[in-house]
Design an enzyme around this catalytic site. Sequence first.
Site, short mmCIF file in Angstrom:
data_model
loop_
_atom_site.label_atom_id
_atom_site.label_comp_id
_atom_site.label_asym_id
_atom_site.label_seq_id
_atom_site.Cartn_x
_atom_site.Cartn_y
_atom_site.Cartn_z
N GLY A 1 59.38 81.35 55.00
CA GLY A 1 59.21 82.28 56.12
C GLY A 1 59.26 83.72 55.66
O GLY A 1 59.76 84.04 54.57
N ASN B 1 69.47 81.56 54.82
CA ASN B 1 69.36 80.15 55.15
C ASN B 1 69.99 79.33 54.04
O ASN B 1 69.69 79.53 52.87
CB ASN B 1 67.85 79.80 55.29
CG ASN B 1 67.62 78.35 55.66
OD1 ASN B 1 68.57 77.58 55.81
ND2 ASN B 1 66.36 77.99 55.81
N GLU C 1 60.47 87.18 54.96
CA GLU C 1 61.86 87.54 54.66
C GLU C 1 62.00 88.96 54.17
O GLU C 1 61.11 89.53 53.53
CB GLU C 1 62.50 86.55 53.69
CG GLU C 1 61.82 86.48 52.35
CD GLU C 1 62.35 85.33 51.49
OE1 GLU C 1 63.00 84.41 52.03
OE2 GLU C 1 62.11 85.35 50.28
N SER D 1 67.07 77.21 52.16
CA SER D 1 65.82 77.95 52.28
C SER D 1 64.77 77.41 51.33
O SER D 1 65.04 77.16 50.15
CB SER D 1 66.10 79.42 51.96
OG SER D 1 64.93 80.17 52.14
N SER D 2 63.57 77.21 51.86
CA SER D 2 62.48 76.72 51.01
C SER D 2 62.06 77.88 50.11
O SER D 2 61.71 78.94 50.60
CB SER D 2 61.29 76.30 51.87
OG SER D 2 61.72 75.49 52.92
N SER E 1 62.52 83.14 57.70
CA SER E 1 63.42 82.27 56.95
C SER E 1 64.61 81.85 57.83
O SER E 1 65.27 82.70 58.41
CB SER E 1 63.90 83.01 55.71
OG SER E 1 64.77 82.16 55.01
N GLY E 2 64.85 80.57 57.89
CA GLY E 2 65.97 80.06 58.68
C GLY E 2 65.62 79.80 60.12
O GLY E 2 66.48 79.45 60.93
N THR F 1 61.31 73.98 58.15
CA THR F 1 61.42 72.76 57.35
C THR F 1 61.96 71.61 58.20
O THR F 1 61.45 70.48 58.13
CB THR F 1 62.34 73.02 56.15
OG1 THR F 1 61.78 74.11 55.43
CG2 THR F 1 62.42 71.82 55.25
N1 LIG Z 1 65.88 71.35 65.23
C1 LIG Z 1 67.02 71.67 64.63
N2 LIG Z 1 68.14 71.05 64.99
C2 LIG Z 1 69.31 71.36 64.40
N3 LIG Z 1 69.45 72.29 63.43
C3 LIG Z 1 68.35 72.95 63.03
C4 LIG Z 1 67.07 72.66 63.60
N4 LIG Z 1 66.19 73.45 63.02
C5 LIG Z 1 66.87 74.20 62.11
N5 LIG Z 1 68.16 73.90 62.11
C6 LIG Z 1 69.23 74.50 61.27
O1 LIG Z 1 68.74 75.66 60.69
C7 LIG Z 1 68.74 75.59 59.29
C8 LIG Z 1 67.52 76.28 58.73
O2 LIG Z 1 66.38 75.59 59.07
P1 LIG Z 1 65.15 75.43 58.06
O3 LIG Z 1 65.63 75.17 56.70
O4 LIG Z 1 64.23 74.48 58.68
O5 LIG Z 1 64.56 76.88 58.12
P2 LIG Z 1 63.16 77.36 57.51
O6 LIG Z 1 62.44 77.97 58.65
O7 LIG Z 1 62.53 76.27 56.79
O8 LIG Z 1 63.63 78.51 56.54
P3 LIG Z 1 63.00 78.94 55.13
O9 LIG Z 1 61.82 79.77 55.44
O10 LIG Z 1 64.10 79.73 54.55
O11 LIG Z 1 62.72 77.72 54.42
C9 LIG Z 1 68.77 74.14 58.97
O12 LIG Z 1 69.37 73.89 57.74
C10 LIG Z 1 69.59 73.59 60.13
O13 LIG Z 1 70.95 73.75 59.87
MG LIG Z 2 62.11 75.91 54.90
#
Ligand SMILES: Nc1ncnc2c1ncn2[C@@H]1O[C@H](COP(=O)(O)OP(=O)(O)OP(=O)(O)O)[C@@H](O)[C@H]1O
Ligand SMILES: [Mg+2]
Length: 1010
Positions: free
Chosen positions: A386, A156, A388, A159-160, A104-105, A109
């Site tokens: 992800g 996050n 967690e 977070s999805s 997660s994070g 996404t």
């Molecule tokens: N390529 C990137 N460029 C800039 N910031 C990023 C990038 N990827 C992630 N982030 C930052 O990290 C945060 C978390 O990313 P994201 O929501 O994609 O995580 P996730 O893997 O989908 O987590 P979860 O499993 O909780 O959904 C985003 O809100 C953003 O602030």
């Molecule tokens: Mg996500």
Amino acid sequence: MAEHESLEYGKADFVLLDNVSMEEFMGNLKLRFEKGRIYSYIGEVVVSVNPYRAMNIYGRDTIEQYKGRELYERPPHLFAIADAAYKAMKRRNKDTCIVISGESGAGKTEASKYIMQYIAAITNPNQRAEVERVKNMLLKSNCVLEAFGNAKTNRNDNSSRFGKYMDINFDFKGDPIGGHISNYLLEKSRVIFQQSGERSFHSFYQLLRGAPDSLLRSLHIQKDPTAYNYIKVGGQIKSSINDGADFKAVADAMKVIGFTGDEVQTVYKILATILHLGNLTFGVDGDVTLIENPKLVSILRELLSTKEENVEKAMLYRTVATGRDVIEKQHTIQEASYGRDALAKAMYERLFCWIVGRINDIIEVRNYDARVHGKNTVIGVLDIYGFEIFQNNSFEQFCINYCNEKLQQLFIQLVLKQEQEEYQREGIPWKHIDYFNNQIIVDLVEQQHKGIFSVLDEACMNVGKVTDEVFLQGLNGKLAKHAHYTSRKLSPTDKSLEFDRDFRIRHYAGDVVYSVVGFIDKNKDTLFQDFKRLLYNSANPVLKAMWPEGKLSITEVTKRPLTAATLFKNSMISLVENLASKEPYYVRCIKPNDVKSPLLFEQERCRHQVEYLGLLENVRVRRAGFAYRQTYPRFLQRYKMISEFTWPNHDLPSDKDAVKRLMQGCGFDHDVAYGKTKVFIRTPRTLFSLEEQRAEMVQRIVLFLQKVWRGTIARMRYRRMRAALVILRAYRRYKVKSYIREVNRRFKNVRAMKDYGRHVKWPTPPKVLRKFEEALRSIYNRWWAWTLIKGLSPEEALQVRAKVASLEALKGQRADLGLQRAWEGNYLVSMWDCSEDSPDTASSFTLVSSELQRKDKFMRVLFSCNVRKINRFHKAEDRAVLITDRHLYKMDPLKQYKPMKSIPLYNVTGVSVSPGKDQLVVFHTKDSRDLVVCLQGMVPANESRIGELVGTLLSHFKSEKRKLQVNIASPIQCSMNGRKCTVIVEPKINLTQPDFTKSRSGYILAVPGN
Ligand SMILES: Nc1ncnc2c1ncn2[C@@H]1O[C@H](COP(=O)(O)OP(=O)(O)OP(=O)(O)O)[C@@H](O)[C@H]1O
Ligand SMILES: [Mg+2]
């Protein structure tokens, strides 16, 4: 392998590490992260480290750099893998999928969004409206799904809380024509409860903070989230999330996607209903359970478009069918509260699924006929929650982590399988590599009869009192020996586990302690039928449509619904099957730290992820056989400059032979295997030394190319210059020719013209011909003059000569040279001049003139005229002058032109005239006895004969090759018998005839003036 990136940024592909050790792996990962290189490869797998800052690497320029390129042609990037998936889909008609995993994070996404953006950007070059529409919908759907399915967690901010798999369908041209979204298990418990520091789904806060007051009023809700029990924990949290702005963005997106006004309103009503439900409290009065805040009931009635009593009844009673009887059973407070929360969760989950369904309705591929349009191919993008670990991990975390186990398993299988298949395909022997296989954990969860899900389902099906503890006991009984399972009962010394509450699973990604509290309820996921019926009977058609099962009559026997765990397991199995049927591409996301810092690379944290993601094994597997492989033609293209046999082109029977020759030449034969279509290099060393040799040769080639290119440029420039010159010359020739042609055309007939072409306008010559034109004009002028002259009589010729002489001497210095009239010269023979005084003077002059001719033997008379003369004694008298080719005679007109004195013409040295209009003329003689006269008796009276006199004399002198000095001056200097004196011309009023008077320094010629 990624090329074109300097080693300063570490190795772009982990396969190229010198030693596959955790230290080297981490060192490289860290170096790249610190240098802003967040993407790396392991072969074809992208490893991504969340940068936690905006990176300028997703713009149009970058997209252009990756479009249509091979994976290794550009530095590692999500775009490269998106392009690879797209190319495989388009070129080979293969369904592909991009699986994004990480905790997660870690950035899954975000990555999925960039991938979709890239695909949208590179497709539909013809801007077909329908395709643009589909693309827009696909991109816009993210915004809506995130609002309803994402929440701020402690890990996050976005977070999805659901799993998402999106298929994008493409037509045979590779343009997106539709899509389909599958959603997996929404973490609906979040609707009613959040751990401290977390929020409920964004949609609630967006509504409260972004909706206009009128909307809030109509929903009977207030802006402050802390006023609502269900969301107040998160209501106090400060974060960078801008709910107000997001509300508008989501509302816009829903509109664009095609939600109707009523649908959007219903969405808001459901959110408001849930908020109000949370505030509903129950009490007891005697035996009767009642609602403590009945006002809310009427609000709920309004929002749900149903009857007030129905709401109240559904909240407090449960209809139970026992055989044929239907009885209403009153809830206890606990049951009522449980029912209320279950309703809130169910409504939200239903809403979410309904939104996904609506989006699917709109983006679904329509009117596609495979026979007409060819095979419809798909790229799937999987962005799932992800792995967690929270303080308190419940059923949802268990499901989520199980899902990640499944995906990891798939990764292991596919990566190994692909590798293996490749070696088989290429006819290369394969050595097995050890790696951690998490199938054992997957089995622990999902195995029939023994797995945790089975135990859970069994516990739920038990008759009698079913509790979470019973479930835990079941687990302890069945899994006591499992290496990845434990609980306090099984390891009594482990204080981190609570008796009768916790169990621990050793996941691939780490140990997680789950609390069994709520497992049974969540698994059963009971929602009283009464609620379903309540919602089905709503007058709001949108709401009604969300609850079709409310239609069932109370007495209808329904099959026991599948449990949440079974549903989830089934959906995971089908997801994995679906993914396995496609060509997979992987993005492995790593979270560098827990504090969302762009600078911090927490070594241990990252190491842990690298470990459980199996990245090191991934590298090993990739290298076990061979670190690098390439098709023969491409390999040659890159390295052919190293060997004389292959540079610039080889003459061997095949590219394979050429590569063999090249490798033998370099002494790498022992480290290389030759497949059917590809060459395999075992150690990265070999590849590096190939690269080094190449780099060295490239320098030379570059120099060579530079040389050739410079030469080419110079030659090109020279040719261009020469061409310009040729054009210039041709143009000039053309201009010259056309000028000459034009002159020729205009002047062709001048001979026949009356004025011999005097009126013909000269064409403008080109610059180069200006001199030529001058010459031409002068030739023409000469010709013209000659043509005129050649027709003249000798007299006329003389006259012309005289006029020319006069012009040369006086032009511009005296007005009126009399050129226009005929010059008669011998005026005294013509009647005109003499007739005034005595009619016969002309004949007397003629007589005298003939007498003189006889005596002095002159040939012709140059000039004769009456004059007024002044002598040295200052006496002015009328006289006449006759100038012949030998003498200048003075005559007395009053005495029949008796000759008085003659001056031989050779004595005359010059004449002086004034610049004015007067007729004064002074003849200078050798003996300084100048003759000062003023011509007079002209007919017509204002005629001027000075020009004629001067011209005639000059012409004559010239014919005798003598010089005559002509002065134009005022006053005129003269010499009277050696005495120097001046003659001035002065106008005088009331004077009819010019006349001389004396002055101090000589004479004044007074002329009539006004
Ligand atoms: N390529 C990137 N460029 C800039 N910031 C990023 C990038 N990827 C992630 N982030 C930052 O990290 C945060 C978390 O990313 P994201 O929501 O994609 O995580 P996730 O893997 O989908 O987590 P979860 O499993 O909780 O959904 C985003 O809100 C953003 O602030
Ligand atoms: Mg996500």
